[in-house]
Design a protein around this motif. Structure first.
Motif, PDB file in Angstrom:
ATOM      1  N   GLU A 128       7.813   3.645   7.163  1.00 45.59           N
ATOM      2  CA  GLU A 128       7.243   4.650   8.058  1.00 45.59           C
ATOM      3  C   GLU A 128       8.325   5.326   8.886  1.00 45.59           C
ATOM      4  OE1 GLU A 128       4.406   2.505  10.404  1.00 45.59           O
ATOM      5  OE2 GLU A 128       2.908   2.447   8.798  1.00 45.59           O
ATOM      6  N   ASN A 129       8.457   6.652   8.723  1.00 43.71           N
ATOM      7  CA  ASN A 129       9.345   7.482   9.568  1.00 43.71           C
ATOM      8  C   ASN A 129      10.758   6.902   9.674  1.00 43.71           C
ATOM      9  OD1 ASN A 129       6.393   7.348  11.328  1.00 43.71           O
ATOM     10  ND2 ASN A 129       7.060   9.279  10.431  1.00 43.71           N
ATOM     11  N   LEU A 130      11.281   6.455   8.527  1.00 47.06           N
ATOM     12  CA  LEU A 130      12.581   5.782   8.524  1.00 47.06           C
ATOM     13  C   LEU A 130      13.729   6.783   8.600  1.00 47.06           C
ATOM     14  CD1 LEU A 130      14.015   3.042   8.256  1.00 47.06           C
ATOM     15  CD2 LEU A 130      14.075   3.409   5.784  1.00 47.06           C
ATOM     16  N   THR A 131      14.566   6.611   9.607  1.00 51.87           N
ATOM     17  CA  THR A 131      15.758   7.444   9.789  1.00 51.87           C
ATOM     18  C   THR A 131      16.961   6.531   9.964  1.00 51.87           C
ATOM     19  OG1 THR A 131      14.554   9.303  10.782  1.00 51.87           O
ATOM     20  CG2 THR A 131      16.897   9.126  11.309  1.00 51.87           C
TER      21      THR A 131
ATOM     22  N   LYS B 297      23.500  11.836   8.811  1.00 54.61           N
ATOM     23  CA  LYS B 297      22.121  11.376   8.674  1.00 54.61           C
ATOM     24  C   LYS B 297      21.872  11.065   7.196  1.00 54.61           C
ATOM     25  CE  LYS B 297      18.851  13.036  11.280  1.00 54.61           C
ATOM     26  NZ  LYS B 297      17.803  13.921  11.878  1.00 54.61           N
TER      27      LYS B 297
ATOM     28  N   ASP C 220      16.203  10.676   6.567  1.00 53.05           N
ATOM     29  CA  ASP C 220      15.612  11.574   7.558  1.00 53.05           C
ATOM     30  C   ASP C 220      14.086  11.514   7.481  1.00 53.05           C
ATOM     31  OD1 ASP C 220      15.036  13.571   9.351  1.00 53.05           O
ATOM     32  OD2 ASP C 220      15.903  15.199   8.174  1.00 53.05           O
ATOM     33  N   ASP C 221      13.487  10.666   8.338  1.00 52.81           N
ATOM     34  CA  ASP C 221      12.026  10.575   8.457  1.00 52.81           C
ATOM     35  C   ASP C 221      11.364  10.313   7.095  1.00 52.81           C
ATOM     36  OD1 ASP C 221       9.699  10.570  10.021  1.00 52.81           O
ATOM     37  OD2 ASP C 221       9.277  12.657   9.538  1.00 52.81           O
TER      38      ASP C 221
ATOM     39  N   ASN D 165       9.014   8.461   4.434  1.00 55.37           N
ATOM     40  CA  ASN D 165       7.748   7.722   4.386  1.00 55.37           C
ATOM     41  C   ASN D 165       7.432   7.397   2.918  1.00 55.37           C
ATOM     42  OD1 ASN D 165       6.325   7.861   7.256  1.00 55.37           O
ATOM     43  ND2 ASN D 165       7.391   9.793   6.909  1.00 55.37           N
TER      44      ASN D 165
ATOM     45  N   SER E 123      15.735   4.574  13.479  1.00 58.13           N
ATOM     46  CA  SER E 123      14.347   4.589  13.961  1.00 58.13           C
ATOM     47  C   SER E 123      13.428   4.420  12.764  1.00 58.13           C
ATOM     48  CB  SER E 123      14.031   5.898  14.693  1.00 58.13           C
ATOM     49  OG  SER E 123      14.191   7.015  13.828  1.00 58.13           O
ATOM     50  N   GLY E 124      12.192   4.031  13.045  1.00 56.31           N
ATOM     51  CA  GLY E 124      11.216   3.836  11.984  1.00 56.31           C
ATOM     52  C   GLY E 124      10.919   2.374  11.714  1.00 56.31           C
ATOM     53  N   LYS E 125       9.984   2.147  10.791  1.00 55.80           N
ATOM     54  CA  LYS E 125       9.542   0.790  10.475  1.00 55.80           C
ATOM     55  C   LYS E 125       9.591   0.531   8.972  1.00 55.80           C
ATOM     56  CE  LYS E 125       6.255   0.198  14.309  1.00 55.80           C
ATOM     57  NZ  LYS E 125       4.832  -0.104  14.643  1.00 55.80           N
TER      58      LYS E 125
ATOM     59  N   LYS F 293      15.940  12.927   2.300  1.00 57.78           N
ATOM     60  CA  LYS F 293      14.479  12.923   2.354  1.00 57.78           C
ATOM     61  C   LYS F 293      13.876  12.542   1.000  1.00 57.78           C
ATOM     62  CE  LYS F 293      13.967  16.564   5.890  1.00 57.78           C
ATOM     63  NZ  LYS F 293      13.100  15.825   6.845  1.00 57.78           N
TER      64      LYS F 293
END
Length: 287
Positions: free
Chosen positions: A6-9, A21, A24-25, A27, A61-63, A222
């Motif tokens: 989820e929303n992994l960055t 990066k 980038d976000d 999912n 960030s993210g899970k 992405k």
């Protein structure tokens, strides 16, 4: 085991002139027992992503949820997670080190604290699964084998730990066509016999078409597409716009269709093309 990202960055070297990066976000959902393939060019984020699933990297960030457990949580014991998630790096044969094949494959299970009988049984089973006869190979040095055989030994060493999820980073890299097919066959066999969830990283569309239940297309950090091979390989324009392609046989089929041959456009492997062409030839003969 299922995986939900989820929303992994992930940002390498944040706050420096070299900041990059890599994810980038992102999912992604991976279902239990599926054969999943990540495709994309070098630098697209594939290797960074799989190292997060194994816990080798921590997200910016993210899970990452593995069977509902958020492995990014500080309270989670990563050694327990890694027992369930096996990771085979590129060119894993370079990590072989023991004097015999049996000892090399037994190394991982031994570190799990298993009994000698259980270790022996796991080694025999893993060798059988990857197509290496136990009695023939157990006392041989891994360094006396061919490249494809060495790779199978390395994969067997991870398989012997009996993970629920097996991640393989470019497992066919550097092998000849026969070796590539053999490795893919053995990995598919692993999925069926162990009920493993497989995550395979590849550049080869031909390899992907043969084995994938689901494909994830990575581009510029992405995940831009995901779906079945049928769904992904109909997105020809999108794939080509990011420097990828569909399997070569699919281009051949498109040319044949343009010339009036009644062949299904959903052909991605040589075997499928052969069946379609024989069907057309049979119909022409009957006419």
């Amino acid at each position: 085991m299922s995986i939900k990202i989820e929303n992994l960055t992930h940002i390498y070297m944040p706050g420096t002139p070299f900041e990059k990066k890599a994810l980038d976000d992102v999912n992604i959902t991976i279902n239990d027992g599926e054969f999943n393939v990540l495709i994309g060019h070098t630098g697209s984020g594939k290797s960074t992503l799989i190292q997060h699933i194994n816990g080798l990297l921590k997200p910016t960030s993210g899970k990452i949820l593995v069977d509902g457990t958020d492995i990014t949580d500080k309270s989670v014991k990563m050694s327990d997670i890694r027992k369930k998630i096996g990771l085979v790096f590129q060119y894993p044969e370079y990590q072989l080190f023991e004097e015999t094949i049996e000892k090399d494959i037994a190394y991982g299970p031994t570190n799990l604290g298993l009994s000698e009988e259980e270790i022996h049984n796991r080694v025999k089973r893993a060798m059988n699964i990857v197509g290496l006869d136990y009695e023939t190979f157990k006392d041989k040095s891994p360094f006396d084998l061919s490249g494809g055989q060495k790779r199978r030994v390395a994969i067997a060493g991870v398989v012997a730990m009996e993970p629920k999820i097996l991640i393989l980073d470019e497992p066919t890299a550097g092998l000849d066509p026969s070796g590539r097919d053999e490795i893919l066959y053995q990995i598919k066999k692993l999925q069926k016999e162990y009920g493993m969830t497989i995550i395979l990283v590849s550049h080869s569309m031909e390899d992907v078409a043969k084995v994938a239940d689901k494909i994830f297309v990575m581009y510029n950090a992405k995940c831009i597409l995901n779906g079945s091979p049928e769904e992904i390989f109909t997105e020809v324009d999108t794939l080509e716009s990011v420097g990828l392609a569909v399997p070569q046989v699919t281009y051949l089929v498109r040319k044949l269709r343009e010339r009036g041959f009644d062949i299904s456009e959903k052909v991605f492997t040589v075997e499928q093309a052969k069946a379609e062409i024989l069907k057309v030839l049979g119909s022409a003969k009957n006419d």
